[in-house]
Design a protein around this motif. Sequence first.
Motif, PDB file in Angstrom:
ATOM      1  N   TYR A  57     -39.271  13.402  23.855  1.00  0.00           N
ATOM      2  CA  TYR A  57     -40.624  12.993  24.220  1.00  0.00           C
ATOM      3  C   TYR A  57     -41.587  14.081  23.765  1.00  0.00           C
ATOM      4  O   TYR A  57     -41.215  15.257  23.656  1.00  0.00           O
ATOM      5  CB  TYR A  57     -40.749  12.796  25.746  1.00  0.00           C
ATOM      6  N   ALA A  65     -51.670  15.580  33.271  1.00  0.00           N
ATOM      7  CA  ALA A  65     -50.663  14.612  33.696  1.00  0.00           C
ATOM      8  C   ALA A  65     -51.288  13.471  34.490  1.00  0.00           C
ATOM      9  O   ALA A  65     -50.924  12.300  34.309  1.00  0.00           O
ATOM     10  CB  ALA A  65     -49.588  15.317  34.527  1.00  0.00           C
ATOM     11  N   LEU A  81     -53.053  11.032  32.140  1.00  0.00           N
ATOM     12  CA  LEU A  81     -52.098  10.243  31.364  1.00  0.00           C
ATOM     13  C   LEU A  81     -51.426   9.179  32.224  1.00  0.00           C
ATOM     14  O   LEU A  81     -51.217   8.043  31.776  1.00  0.00           O
ATOM     15  CB  LEU A  81     -51.059  11.164  30.733  1.00  0.00           C
ATOM     16  N   THR A  82     -51.100   9.530  33.464  1.00  0.00           N
ATOM     17  CA  THR A  82     -50.550   8.530  34.375  1.00  0.00           C
ATOM     18  C   THR A  82     -51.562   7.423  34.632  1.00  0.00           C
ATOM     19  O   THR A  82     -51.225   6.231  34.625  1.00  0.00           O
ATOM     20  CB  THR A  82     -50.141   9.198  35.699  1.00  0.00           C
ATOM     21  N   TYR A  97     -49.267   5.785  31.133  1.00  0.00           N
ATOM     22  CA  TYR A  97     -48.099   6.423  30.539  1.00  0.00           C
ATOM     23  C   TYR A  97     -47.239   7.066  31.616  1.00  0.00           C
ATOM     24  O   TYR A  97     -47.758   7.725  32.515  1.00  0.00           O
ATOM     25  CB  TYR A  97     -48.527   7.484  29.523  1.00  0.00           C
ATOM     26  N   ARG A  98     -45.932   6.887  31.489  1.00  0.00           N
ATOM     27  CA  ARG A  98     -45.030   7.584  32.399  1.00  0.00           C
ATOM     28  C   ARG A  98     -44.999   9.048  31.983  1.00  0.00           C
ATOM     29  O   ARG A  98     -44.585   9.384  30.872  1.00  0.00           O
ATOM     30  CB  ARG A  98     -43.628   6.985  32.338  1.00  0.00           C
ATOM     31  N   THR A  99     -45.423   9.927  32.884  1.00  0.00           N
ATOM     32  CA  THR A  99     -45.700  11.319  32.522  1.00  0.00           C
ATOM     33  C   THR A  99     -44.918  12.280  33.395  1.00  0.00           C
ATOM     34  O   THR A  99     -44.987  12.230  34.623  1.00  0.00           O
ATOM     35  CB  THR A  99     -47.209  11.612  32.670  1.00  0.00           C
ATOM     36  N   ASP A 149     -45.094  11.023  37.191  1.00  0.00           N
ATOM     37  CA  ASP A 149     -46.222  10.248  37.722  1.00  0.00           C
ATOM     38  C   ASP A 149     -46.601  10.717  39.122  1.00  0.00           C
ATOM     39  O   ASP A 149     -46.878   9.912  40.027  1.00  0.00           O
ATOM     40  CB  ASP A 149     -45.907   8.751  37.718  1.00  0.00           C
ATOM     41  N   VAL A 188     -39.653   9.352  30.188  1.00  0.00           N
ATOM     42  CA  VAL A 188     -41.102   9.562  30.204  1.00  0.00           C
ATOM     43  C   VAL A 188     -41.680   9.309  28.809  1.00  0.00           C
ATOM     44  O   VAL A 188     -40.999   9.452  27.784  1.00  0.00           O
ATOM     45  CB  VAL A 188     -41.469  10.985  30.670  1.00  0.00           C
ATOM     46  N   ASP A 189     -42.943   8.937  28.767  1.00  0.00           N
ATOM     47  CA  ASP A 189     -43.656   8.806  27.501  1.00  0.00           C
ATOM     48  C   ASP A 189     -44.097  10.165  26.976  1.00  0.00           C
ATOM     49  O   ASP A 189     -44.252  10.344  25.765  1.00  0.00           O
ATOM     50  CB  ASP A 189     -44.887   7.907  27.680  1.00  0.00           C
ATOM     51  N   LEU A 190     -44.290  11.101  27.896  1.00  0.00           N
ATOM     52  CA  LEU A 190     -44.796  12.424  27.533  1.00  0.00           C
ATOM     53  C   LEU A 190     -44.546  13.361  28.711  1.00  0.00           C
ATOM     54  O   LEU A 190     -44.494  12.915  29.856  1.00  0.00           O
ATOM     55  CB  LEU A 190     -46.290  12.347  27.212  1.00  0.00           C
TER      56      LEU A 190
END
Length: 545
Positions: free
Chosen positions: A136, A155, A158-159, A163-165, A183, A239-241
């Motif tokens: 990721y 974070a 992004l959540t 996005y799953r962070t 998240d 996670v996406d990131l």
Amino acid sequence: MLCSVGSDAVAEAKAGASPFARRLTLAGHIARLARCGPSRAQITHRSSFITALRPAMLPGPAPQCAQILFCGYPAHGAADDMRQTIQRLSRDEALAYLVSRIDYERSLAIPYNQRTFKLDRMKKLVELLGNPHLMYPVVHVAGTKGKGSTSAMIASMLTAAGYRTGLYTSPHLHRLEERLAVDGQPCTPDELAELVSEVRGVVSELDAEAAACQPTEPGPTYFDLTTALAMLHFARRRVDLAVLEVGVGGRLDSTNVCRPAVCVITNISFDHMNLLGNTLTAIASEKAGIIKSPAPVVSGVVDPEPQHVIRSVAASAGCPLRELGQHFGFAYEPNRAHGEVGGHARVDLWCQSDGRLKSWSGVQLALPGRHQAMNAALAVAAAMELAAHGFSVVETAVRTGLANLRWPARIEIVRRRPPIVIDAAHNVASIAALVETLCELFPRRPRTLLFATTVDKQVREMLMLLRPHFESVILTRYRSNPRGVPVEELAGLAAEVGMAGVQLAADAQTAWELAQPHLAANKLLCVTGSFFIAGELRTLVERGE
């Protein structure tokens, strides 16, 4: 047959918008393959599939497919076989195992060098775990102060953007699980126990290698392991990131095995001088060690001396540099009523992105203080840089993420009548920010200070900043870490700087008891000096003891 899937994946991954977009595409195809329930022969085939995709990925050794399945997609095949042979620890056993490792967070003497803070050891550790940190993209955040808050803001936005962070920070206030969040939710005790159970075998292998060295070298440390656990947890949670906060410095920090999509350096001031050096140039050089080509660098460093270092390192690495005041900025509007009745401060933010000027007016900040407005500007600038990797953080996500963030012990008002403020400030710069914010939020309220700190800090300088703003002082020592400054030593320093009305308490419980008459007199109580005293007092306040 897997060949048709493999060739489709190669074409799609190579067409990705960026190396990290290509890696995410690859991860998606591996997930599809993992769901097929592979045989061992298919796993070998897929290892070739990974190798074929390597040109579409970042440089470096191709992780074995079985390892990727183990760290990211563990439901089938070899990963199941591996797990069946692992002795499962309880949470208490897992914590005891981690505490048994070398822990420089608790050591009175910290030898900061390439033998003890050894990135090669950390690289070997994550390699044996299947290189989960390469599954990721990462935002890597360093700095003297504000790096935890900035990481949490990134974070949170992004959540809010969907996005799953993952978010890795240190130290924790109450429980180790806080360091490994997805998240905004810490990993569960069962997840922590499972992760430690699986990592333990790899650590034993590395310990044996270290013991065979001449001279003997230390094996993976407590911080090495918590960092690896976070990287593995984030891969498991797909996670996406992930946002990774540096522990100390940057150059030799365990998190520095990552290959960042964006690097953030919040600011440079004096802290950890026994480790990082006694000049801002030396400290900046250590922080700048996280800069890696081709990741853009978002910098809040404005002091000319360390700013020159950041600019030089970024230029040498060929990394685009985005600087506070030049490429992004903020205008802060404090909420004078925030301290007494609640509410949000507001900030106007602006950022140059993709050749265009973007601005957001009247953004509400959950975290009070001008310094948090600057952290918000850094966080937004970092989020905008992620657009090049396919992430879209729209205005509603910016506003929601910054307004709804919950980040304990950062000028946290845990009670309002009378006010109790808990802040983890532990260096001169963060104490200055605390004092400024207290004067902003509670300009006329009499105040009592409850203070404990750590042996390697500029204690005299912190007390000098605090002295004019408090009518009475309670000095104590936390018990959750052996590096606390003895109360008698604090008392001597307080006398040297002219502090009056000083009371001494052997521990946090006694200090909390001494604070009760001050609270009964409607004084503000401010707890500060360390994450450890913040955590101990926060627990006492929550219990109502």
